[in-house]
Write a protein that holds these residues in place. Structure first.
Motif, PDB file in Angstrom:
ATOM      1  N   ASP A   1       0.856  -1.172   0.000  1.00  0.00           N
ATOM      2  CA  ASP A   1       0.000   0.000   0.000  1.00  0.00           C
ATOM      3  C   ASP A   1       0.900   1.233   0.000  1.00  0.00           C
ATOM      4  O   ASP A   1       2.127   1.110   0.049  1.00  0.00           O
ATOM      5  CB  ASP A   1      -1.011   0.006   1.157  1.00  0.00           C
ATOM      6  CG  ASP A   1      -0.377   0.125   2.526  1.00  0.00           C
ATOM      7  OD1 ASP A   1       0.861   0.299   2.624  1.00  0.00           O
ATOM      8  OD2 ASP A   1      -1.107   0.046   3.525  1.00  0.00           O
ATOM      9  N   TYR A   2       0.306   2.427  -0.098  1.00  0.00           N
ATOM     10  CA  TYR A   2       1.067   3.672  -0.155  1.00  0.00           C
ATOM     11  C   TYR A   2       0.936   4.423   1.158  1.00  0.00           C
ATOM     12  O   TYR A   2      -0.095   4.347   1.831  1.00  0.00           O
ATOM     13  CB  TYR A   2       0.583   4.539  -1.319  1.00  0.00           C
ATOM     14  CG  TYR A   2       0.955   3.984  -2.668  1.00  0.00           C
ATOM     15  CD1 TYR A   2       2.203   4.226  -3.224  1.00  0.00           C
ATOM     16  CD2 TYR A   2       0.059   3.180  -3.369  1.00  0.00           C
ATOM     17  CE1 TYR A   2       2.557   3.691  -4.454  1.00  0.00           C
ATOM     18  CE2 TYR A   2       0.395   2.646  -4.604  1.00  0.00           C
ATOM     19  CZ  TYR A   2       1.650   2.905  -5.142  1.00  0.00           C
ATOM     20  OH  TYR A   2       1.992   2.365  -6.356  1.00  0.00           O
ATOM     21  N   ASP A   3       2.004   5.140   1.507  1.00  0.00           N
ATOM     22  CA  ASP A   3       1.989   5.851   2.778  1.00  0.00           C
ATOM     23  C   ASP A   3       0.832   6.837   2.878  1.00  0.00           C
ATOM     24  O   ASP A   3       0.269   7.042   3.934  1.00  0.00           O
ATOM     25  CB  ASP A   3       3.331   6.557   3.012  1.00  0.00           C
ATOM     26  CG  ASP A   3       3.720   7.511   1.909  1.00  0.00           C
ATOM     27  OD1 ASP A   3       3.095   7.488   0.833  1.00  0.00           O
ATOM     28  OD2 ASP A   3       4.674   8.295   2.105  1.00  0.00           O
TER      29      ASP A   3
ATOM     30  N   PRO B   1      10.357   3.582  -2.783  1.00  0.00           N
ATOM     31  CA  PRO B   1      10.074   4.997  -3.074  1.00  0.00           C
ATOM     32  C   PRO B   1       9.426   5.178  -4.436  1.00  0.00           C
ATOM     33  O   PRO B   1       9.717   4.448  -5.385  1.00  0.00           O
ATOM     34  CB  PRO B   1      11.453   5.649  -3.023  1.00  0.00           C
ATOM     35  CG  PRO B   1      12.417   4.547  -3.300  1.00  0.00           C
ATOM     36  CD  PRO B   1      11.803   3.310  -2.706  1.00  0.00           C
ATOM     37  N   VAL B   2       8.542   6.148  -4.523  1.00  0.00           N
ATOM     38  CA  VAL B   2       7.907   6.497  -5.793  1.00  0.00           C
ATOM     39  C   VAL B   2       8.767   7.557  -6.470  1.00  0.00           C
ATOM     40  O   VAL B   2       9.112   8.580  -5.862  1.00  0.00           O
ATOM     41  CB  VAL B   2       6.475   7.011  -5.567  1.00  0.00           C
ATOM     42  CG1 VAL B   2       5.867   7.480  -6.885  1.00  0.00           C
ATOM     43  CG2 VAL B   2       5.618   5.918  -4.942  1.00  0.00           C
ATOM     44  N   LEU B   3       9.127   7.322  -7.733  1.00  0.00           N
ATOM     45  CA  LEU B   3      10.021   8.208  -8.485  1.00  0.00           C
ATOM     46  C   LEU B   3       9.285   8.816  -9.673  1.00  0.00           C
ATOM     47  O   LEU B   3       8.248   8.316 -10.098  1.00  0.00           O
ATOM     48  CB  LEU B   3      11.238   7.425  -8.979  1.00  0.00           C
ATOM     49  CG  LEU B   3      12.016   6.625  -7.922  1.00  0.00           C
ATOM     50  CD1 LEU B   3      13.132   5.831  -8.591  1.00  0.00           C
ATOM     51  CD2 LEU B   3      12.582   7.549  -6.858  1.00  0.00           C
ATOM     52  N   VAL B   4       9.873   9.887 -10.191  1.00  0.00           N
ATOM     53  CA  VAL B   4       9.359  10.495 -11.419  1.00  0.00           C
ATOM     54  C   VAL B   4      10.142   9.920 -12.589  1.00  0.00           C
ATOM     55  O   VAL B   4      11.382   9.991 -12.621  1.00  0.00           O
ATOM     56  CB  VAL B   4       9.509  12.025 -11.396  1.00  0.00           C
ATOM     57  CG1 VAL B   4       8.985  12.630 -12.701  1.00  0.00           C
ATOM     58  CG2 VAL B   4       8.768  12.614 -10.210  1.00  0.00           C
TER      59      VAL B   4
ATOM     60  N   VAL C   1      14.900   8.074 -17.572  1.00  0.00           N
ATOM     61  CA  VAL C   1      15.601   8.308 -16.308  1.00  0.00           C
ATOM     62  C   VAL C   1      14.547   8.406 -15.213  1.00  0.00           C
ATOM     63  O   VAL C   1      13.405   8.788 -15.472  1.00  0.00           O
ATOM     64  CB  VAL C   1      16.466   9.584 -16.341  1.00  0.00           C
ATOM     65  CG1 VAL C   1      17.583   9.445 -17.353  1.00  0.00           C
ATOM     66  CG2 VAL C   1      15.620  10.817 -16.624  1.00  0.00           C
ATOM     67  N   ALA C   2      14.925   8.052 -14.009  1.00  0.00           N
ATOM     68  CA  ALA C   2      14.021   8.135 -12.862  1.00  0.00           C
ATOM     69  C   ALA C   2      14.680   8.999 -11.805  1.00  0.00           C
ATOM     70  O   ALA C   2      15.850   8.800 -11.464  1.00  0.00           O
ATOM     71  CB  ALA C   2      13.720   6.749 -12.312  1.00  0.00           C
ATOM     72  N   ARG C   3      13.945   9.957 -11.293  1.00  0.00           N
ATOM     73  CA  ARG C   3      14.492  10.907 -10.338  1.00  0.00           C
ATOM     74  C   ARG C   3      13.624  10.970  -9.084  1.00  0.00           C
ATOM     75  O   ARG C   3      12.400  10.925  -9.168  1.00  0.00           O
ATOM     76  CB  ARG C   3      14.571  12.308 -10.971  1.00  0.00           C
ATOM     77  CG  ARG C   3      15.491  12.382 -12.178  1.00  0.00           C
ATOM     78  CD  ARG C   3      16.949  12.219 -11.761  1.00  0.00           C
ATOM     79  NE  ARG C   3      17.864  12.307 -12.892  1.00  0.00           N
ATOM     80  CZ  ARG C   3      18.499  11.276 -13.423  1.00  0.00           C
ATOM     81  NH1 ARG C   3      18.291  10.058 -12.932  1.00  0.00           N
ATOM     82  NH2 ARG C   3      19.331  11.453 -14.430  1.00  0.00           N
ATOM     83  N   PRO C   4      14.264  11.100  -7.917  1.00  0.00           N
ATOM     84  CA  PRO C   4      13.484  11.246  -6.679  1.00  0.00           C
ATOM     85  C   PRO C   4      12.837  12.624  -6.592  1.00  0.00           C
ATOM     86  O   PRO C   4      13.239  13.563  -7.282  1.00  0.00           O
ATOM     87  CB  PRO C   4      14.539  11.056  -5.583  1.00  0.00           C
ATOM     88  CG  PRO C   4      15.831  11.443  -6.221  1.00  0.00           C
ATOM     89  CD  PRO C   4      15.717  11.052  -7.665  1.00  0.00           C
ATOM     90  N   ILE C   5      11.852  12.712  -5.746  1.00  0.00           N
ATOM     91  CA  ILE C   5      11.111  13.951  -5.536  1.00  0.00           C
ATOM     92  C   ILE C   5      11.740  14.706  -4.373  1.00  0.00           C
ATOM     93  O   ILE C   5      12.018  14.125  -3.321  1.00  0.00           O
ATOM     94  CB  ILE C   5       9.639  13.629  -5.231  1.00  0.00           C
ATOM     95  CG1 ILE C   5       9.014  12.858  -6.399  1.00  0.00           C
ATOM     96  CG2 ILE C   5       8.840  14.893  -4.936  1.00  0.00           C
ATOM     97  CD1 ILE C   5       7.662  12.255  -6.072  1.00  0.00           C
TER      98      ILE C   5
ATOM     99  N   LEU D   1       7.010  10.246  -1.657  1.00  0.00           N
ATOM    100  CA  LEU D   1       5.934   9.262  -1.645  1.00  0.00           C
ATOM    101  C   LEU D   1       6.573   7.879  -1.545  1.00  0.00           C
ATOM    102  O   LEU D   1       7.587   7.614  -2.189  1.00  0.00           O
ATOM    103  CB  LEU D   1       5.103   9.358  -2.916  1.00  0.00           C
ATOM    104  CG  LEU D   1       4.527  10.737  -3.253  1.00  0.00           C
ATOM    105  CD1 LEU D   1       3.824  10.699  -4.596  1.00  0.00           C
ATOM    106  CD2 LEU D   1       3.573  11.193  -2.167  1.00  0.00           C
ATOM    107  N   VAL D   2       5.986   7.009  -0.751  1.00  0.00           N
ATOM    108  CA  VAL D   2       6.582   5.696  -0.497  1.00  0.00           C
ATOM    109  C   VAL D   2       5.507   4.621  -0.612  1.00  0.00           C
ATOM    110  O   VAL D   2       4.376   4.787  -0.150  1.00  0.00           O
ATOM    111  CB  VAL D   2       7.232   5.623   0.897  1.00  0.00           C
ATOM    112  CG1 VAL D   2       7.821   4.226   1.152  1.00  0.00           C
ATOM    113  CG2 VAL D   2       8.308   6.685   1.040  1.00  0.00           C
TER     114      VAL D   2
END
Length: 308
Positions: free
Chosen positions: A153-155, A174-177, A263-267, A272-273
């Motif tokens: 589930d998501y935080d 972690p959720v990435l862009v 590419v994937a980058r953190p926020i 968001l986790v």
């Protein structure tokens, strides 16, 4: 009289084997813990049930019918020895079967190394793997179709486990862009949500539930989906992003394999986790092989950089 195999009791066969092997009713009685009279009665009962004489008395030796029963006794003894070994192996967690399910991105990232780790120490355990999303995994456990399920589930959108399911946190994803490599912001080590508000977002099962939250976290407006995708296949979303059709939010586990053109980058704002869980039916005693596979899943989830 017709011979009926179900009439023969295993204890009678054990007594017969002892009498023939030792050549004496008295010696057999001492070995099996009966009186000599009880041994004689058991042999007489065996002959009555078989409808044939099984032992010649002087000297003590088996008849043809007795040899048939001795062969059967040997087979029974071998089967019981094998069964005892199998039961001991089950109790020790060395054999048996485990029915496992996992959602798509976990099935392709966490599960394979966890099963390899488990197989190295439990080669006789058969594992069945099915891909089920979280709710289907819970239902499979409660129906008795599964022994273990990997769920999430998501935080920001917690989904408690249903009554009767025991859930253990095994990792954080972690959720990435995700952006095309030719995107103007692709070279940045991290990205602010505020500067992505006007981007063409691909509405995924992750993004679709979080667009309003993105605006809240970025203290901005304008987070809207320009291309909606319905489905659980993140590889399709990655293909859409790679071809410049938009950007998307994806959990890191969906990006563990080689991905060209992305590419994937953190926020940079509050991240968001996605929380990862191993789940089983809530019982006071857990089968050893289930507990050990659960340990392997947790160890593997902890080893993955994406879930740290």
């Amino acid at each position: 009289m017709m011979f009926m195999a179900e009439w023969i009791e295993p204890r009678h066969l054990v007594t017969l084997e002892a009498v023939v092997r030792l050549g004496s009713f008295a010696a057999a009685a001492e070995e099996v813990g009966y009186t000599q009279s009880a041994v004689s009665q058991q042999i007489a009962e065996l002959e009555r049930r078989a409808g044939l004489r099984v032992i010649e008395r002087r000297p003590v030796r088996p008849t043809a019918a007795g040899r048939v029963l001795l062969e059967a006794q040997g087979s029974v003894r071998t089967a019981m020895t094998r069964a005892a070994a199998e039961l001991a192996a089950l109790d020790a967690g060395l054999a048996g079967a485990v029915r496992l399910s996992a959602f798509v991105s976990a099935a392709g990232s966490i599960v394979p190394p966890a099963l390899a780790r488990f197989r190295a120490t439990h080669p006789r355990v058969d594992v069945t793997l099915n891909q089920h999303e979280t709710q289907a995994g819970y239902q499979g456990l409660l129906r008795g179709d599964l022994d273990l399920a990997v769920t999430f589930d998501y935080d920001r959108y917690p989904q408690p486990e249903p009554p009767g399911v025991h859930r253990t946190l095994i990792g954080r994803d972690p959720v990435l862009v995700a952006l095309p490599t030719r995107h103007p912001l692709a070279q940045r080590p991290s990205l602010s949500l505020a500067e992505l508000a006007d981007e063409a977002w691909i509405g995924t099962p992750v993004t679709g539930a979080q667009l309003d939250l993105l605006a809240e976290l970025a203290r901005s407006t304008g987070f809207t989906s320009r291309l909606a995708f319905e489905g659980d296949d993140f590889r399709t979303v990655l293909g859409l992003v790679a071809h410049g059709l938009g950007i998307a939010l994806l959990p890191a586990l969906a990006l563990t394999g080689p991905v060209n053109g992305i590419v994937a980058r953190p926020i940079t704002e509050e991240p968001l986790v996605r929380f990862l869980y191993s789940c089983r039916v809530d019982t006071s005693r857990v089968p050893t092989i289930v507990a050990r596979l659960e340990t392997c899943l947790a160890a593997t989830a902890g080893d993955l950089p994406a879930s740290g």
